[in-house]
Design an enzyme around this catalytic site. Sequence first.
Site, PDB file in Angstrom:
ATOM      1  N   GLN A  38       0.830  -1.209   0.000  1.00  0.00           N
ATOM      2  CA  GLN A  38       0.000   0.000   0.000  1.00  0.00           C
ATOM      3  C   GLN A  38       0.864   1.258   0.000  1.00  0.00           C
ATOM      4  O   GLN A  38       2.069   1.210   0.232  1.00  0.00           O
ATOM      5  CB  GLN A  38      -0.883  -0.001   1.250  1.00  0.00           C
ATOM      6  CG  GLN A  38      -0.091  -0.157   2.549  1.00  0.00           C
ATOM      7  CD  GLN A  38      -0.861  -0.827   3.669  1.00  0.00           C
ATOM      8  OE1 GLN A  38      -2.086  -0.813   3.677  1.00  0.00           O
ATOM      9  NE2 GLN A  38      -0.150  -1.412   4.621  1.00  0.00           N
ATOM     10  N   ASP A  93       0.926  -0.226  13.912  1.00  0.00           N
ATOM     11  CA  ASP A  93       1.341   0.984  14.624  1.00  0.00           C
ATOM     12  C   ASP A  93       1.657   0.707  16.085  1.00  0.00           C
ATOM     13  O   ASP A  93       2.236   1.558  16.764  1.00  0.00           O
ATOM     14  CB  ASP A  93       0.246   2.050  14.518  1.00  0.00           C
ATOM     15  CG  ASP A  93      -1.098   1.519  14.981  1.00  0.00           C
ATOM     16  OD1 ASP A  93      -1.304   1.382  16.187  1.00  0.00           O
ATOM     17  OD2 ASP A  93      -1.954   1.205  14.116  1.00  0.00           O
ATOM     18  N   GLU A 113       1.275  -8.377  11.603  1.00  0.00           N
ATOM     19  CA  GLU A 113       0.971  -7.287  10.666  1.00  0.00           C
ATOM     20  C   GLU A 113       1.530  -7.674   9.302  1.00  0.00           C
ATOM     21  O   GLU A 113       2.712  -7.988   9.187  1.00  0.00           O
ATOM     22  CB  GLU A 113       1.615  -5.985  11.190  1.00  0.00           C
ATOM     23  CG  GLU A 113       1.832  -4.888  10.170  1.00  0.00           C
ATOM     24  CD  GLU A 113       0.537  -4.271   9.622  1.00  0.00           C
ATOM     25  OE1 GLU A 113      -0.276  -3.798  10.432  1.00  0.00           O
ATOM     26  OE2 GLU A 113       0.381  -4.256   8.384  1.00  0.00           O
ATOM     27  N   ASP A 144       0.895 -12.608   7.111  1.00  0.00           N
ATOM     28  CA  ASP A 144      -0.531 -12.495   6.820  1.00  0.00           C
ATOM     29  C   ASP A 144      -1.317 -13.160   7.957  1.00  0.00           C
ATOM     30  O   ASP A 144      -1.222 -14.375   8.164  1.00  0.00           O
ATOM     31  CB  ASP A 144      -0.800 -13.200   5.483  1.00  0.00           C
ATOM     32  CG  ASP A 144      -2.267 -13.143   5.101  1.00  0.00           C
ATOM     33  OD1 ASP A 144      -3.069 -12.566   5.871  1.00  0.00           O
ATOM     34  OD2 ASP A 144      -2.610 -13.674   4.031  1.00  0.00           O
ATOM     35  N   GLY A 145      -2.095 -12.364   8.674  1.00  0.00           N
ATOM     36  CA  GLY A 145      -2.853 -12.861   9.821  1.00  0.00           C
ATOM     37  C   GLY A 145      -3.854 -13.942   9.449  1.00  0.00           C
ATOM     38  O   GLY A 145      -4.124 -14.857  10.240  1.00  0.00           O
ATOM     39  N   ASP A 162      -7.313  -5.566  14.152  1.00  0.00           N
ATOM     40  CA  ASP A 162      -7.103  -4.120  13.997  1.00  0.00           C
ATOM     41  C   ASP A 162      -6.846  -3.839  12.524  1.00  0.00           C
ATOM     42  O   ASP A 162      -5.700  -3.639  12.097  1.00  0.00           O
ATOM     43  CB  ASP A 162      -5.924  -3.665  14.860  1.00  0.00           C
ATOM     44  CG  ASP A 162      -5.781  -2.149  14.828  1.00  0.00           C
ATOM     45  OD1 ASP A 162      -6.636  -1.481  14.227  1.00  0.00           O
ATOM     46  OD2 ASP A 162      -4.788  -1.643  15.393  1.00  0.00           O
ATOM     47  N   SER A 163      -7.930  -3.830  11.751  1.00  0.00           N
ATOM     48  CA  SER A 163      -7.780  -3.784  10.287  1.00  0.00           C
ATOM     49  C   SER A 163      -8.028  -2.392   9.740  1.00  0.00           C
ATOM     50  O   SER A 163      -8.517  -1.504  10.423  1.00  0.00           O
ATOM     51  CB  SER A 163      -8.805  -4.722   9.664  1.00  0.00           C
ATOM     52  OG  SER A 163     -10.088  -4.166   9.814  1.00  0.00           O
ATOM     53  N   THR A 164      -7.725  -2.228   8.473  1.00  0.00           N
ATOM     54  CA  THR A 164      -8.165  -1.052   7.724  1.00  0.00           C
ATOM     55  C   THR A 164      -9.601  -1.318   7.259  1.00  0.00           C
ATOM     56  O   THR A 164     -10.246  -2.253   7.725  1.00  0.00           O
ATOM     57  CB  THR A 164      -7.229  -0.808   6.527  1.00  0.00           C
ATOM     58  OG1 THR A 164      -7.199  -1.994   5.744  1.00  0.00           O
ATOM     59  CG2 THR A 164      -5.829  -0.493   6.975  1.00  0.00           C
ATOM     60  N   ASP A 165     -10.116  -0.502   6.348  1.00  0.00           N
ATOM     61  CA  ASP A 165     -11.477  -0.705   5.850  1.00  0.00           C
ATOM     62  C   ASP A 165     -11.568  -2.040   5.100  1.00  0.00           C
ATOM     63  O   ASP A 165     -10.566  -2.547   4.604  1.00  0.00           O
ATOM     64  CB  ASP A 165     -11.863   0.440   4.892  1.00  0.00           C
ATOM     65  CG  ASP A 165     -11.957   1.778   5.602  1.00  0.00           C
ATOM     66  OD1 ASP A 165     -12.057   1.788   6.847  1.00  0.00           O
ATOM     67  OD2 ASP A 165     -11.923   2.810   4.920  1.00  0.00           O
TER      68      ASP A 165
HETATM   69  N1  AG3 Z   1      -7.475   1.097  11.794  1.00  0.00           N
HETATM   70  C1  AG3 Z   1      -8.221   1.807  10.784  1.00  0.00           C
HETATM   71  C2  AG3 Z   1      -9.681   1.928  10.971  1.00  0.00           C
HETATM   72  C3  AG3 Z   1     -10.396   2.368   9.710  1.00  0.00           C
HETATM   73  C4  AG3 Z   1     -10.107   3.765   9.261  1.00  0.00           C
HETATM   74  N2  AG3 Z   1     -10.813   4.045   8.065  1.00  0.00           N
HETATM   75  C5  AG3 Z   1     -10.684   5.171   7.317  1.00  0.00           C
HETATM   76  N3  AG3 Z   1      -9.945   6.126   7.679  1.00  0.00           N
HETATM   77  N4  AG3 Z   1     -11.367   5.234   6.198  1.00  0.00           N
HETATM   78  C6  AG3 Z   1      -6.540   1.903  12.444  1.00  0.00           C
HETATM   79  C7  AG3 Z   1      -5.435   1.216  13.105  1.00  0.00           C
HETATM   80  C8  AG3 Z   1      -5.163   1.786  14.462  1.00  0.00           C
HETATM   81  N5  AG3 Z   1      -4.306   0.964  15.214  1.00  0.00           N
END
Ligand code: AG3
Length: 288
Positions: A38, A93, A113, A144-145, A162-165
């Site tokens: 990414q 993070d 992660e 890869d989790g 603890d994922s992204t979208d």
């Molecule tokens: N996890 C991201 C949550 C989703 C954020 N989405 C967005 N900005 N569109 C954050 C990790 C924190 N440890």
Amino acid sequence: MTESVLGHQWYSEQYFHKDVATSFKIKSVLHSEQSKYQKIDVLDTYGVGRLLLLDGKTMVSERDEFVYHEVMGHIPAMIHPKIKNVLIIGGGDGGIVREFVKHPEIERIDLVEIDERVIEISKEFFPHCTSGLTDKRVNVKPQDGVEYIKSFKNFFDVIIIDSTDPEDFAAGLFTQEFYKHVSDALTEDGIMMAQTENPFYDEYGIKAFYDNLRNVYPVVKSFTGPMLIYPGVFWTFAYASKGLAPTEINPNKIPFMLELQQKLKWYNMDWHKGAFHLSNIHKLVTGC
Ligand code: AG3
């Protein structure tokens, strides 16, 4: 998207079919790179301090990261009678690890992660978040989790997603199949937590994540915390377990937390007890 407004540079994350956005006035760009997975950017902003973006989406800011990280760490820690092993998937993070290491009963914390660069960049620009990673109990695994979890059965007491979208490689972290693997890796009184987006701008169909959870876990609840940098601020989180209710704080842990919560910025046990009383829109969108 970066644009100049009256001589200042702003960064905007657009969401909900790109009809709304949250904007941050930029002081400077501290770092930008394309990793294997990414685009990673670190901005210094006037409003929220340092800000981490992954593929243009806000992840962590100095101003509000404590909300997300404290709720994900201390809610399960205060419910489970005795945690030995914790797994965090994503979360490079380090913010959630930092909260778990405050609990001395925990023996092992695995942070899995997929993108090693997120961990490295966080160490450099968000040392306040990564401070727990040097704790002896912590194992940092750039893997890869989804694959990692398959090799564990009945082992972890708490698993945090603890994922992204739910897009691209993170989409797999919201499926019923994955939740089943998480459940298999959990012990019999195990707890799972995940971030589940904003119910006002339900662009990903939040109900489906909760239905997937309900098909796997007998207890599925939702709560919210304000995340200033995320789309629409009103952020939801899922709590799922094989039996433990999310509001039954373990009485043996109360003295410990009465002490600790004085040093936390968001979490305290009064908030925890009330967090699972939901507004109508939240009930409707999650089915909780
Ligand atoms: N996890 C991201 C949550 C989703 C954020 N989405 C967005 N900005 N569109 C954050 C990790 C924190 N440890």
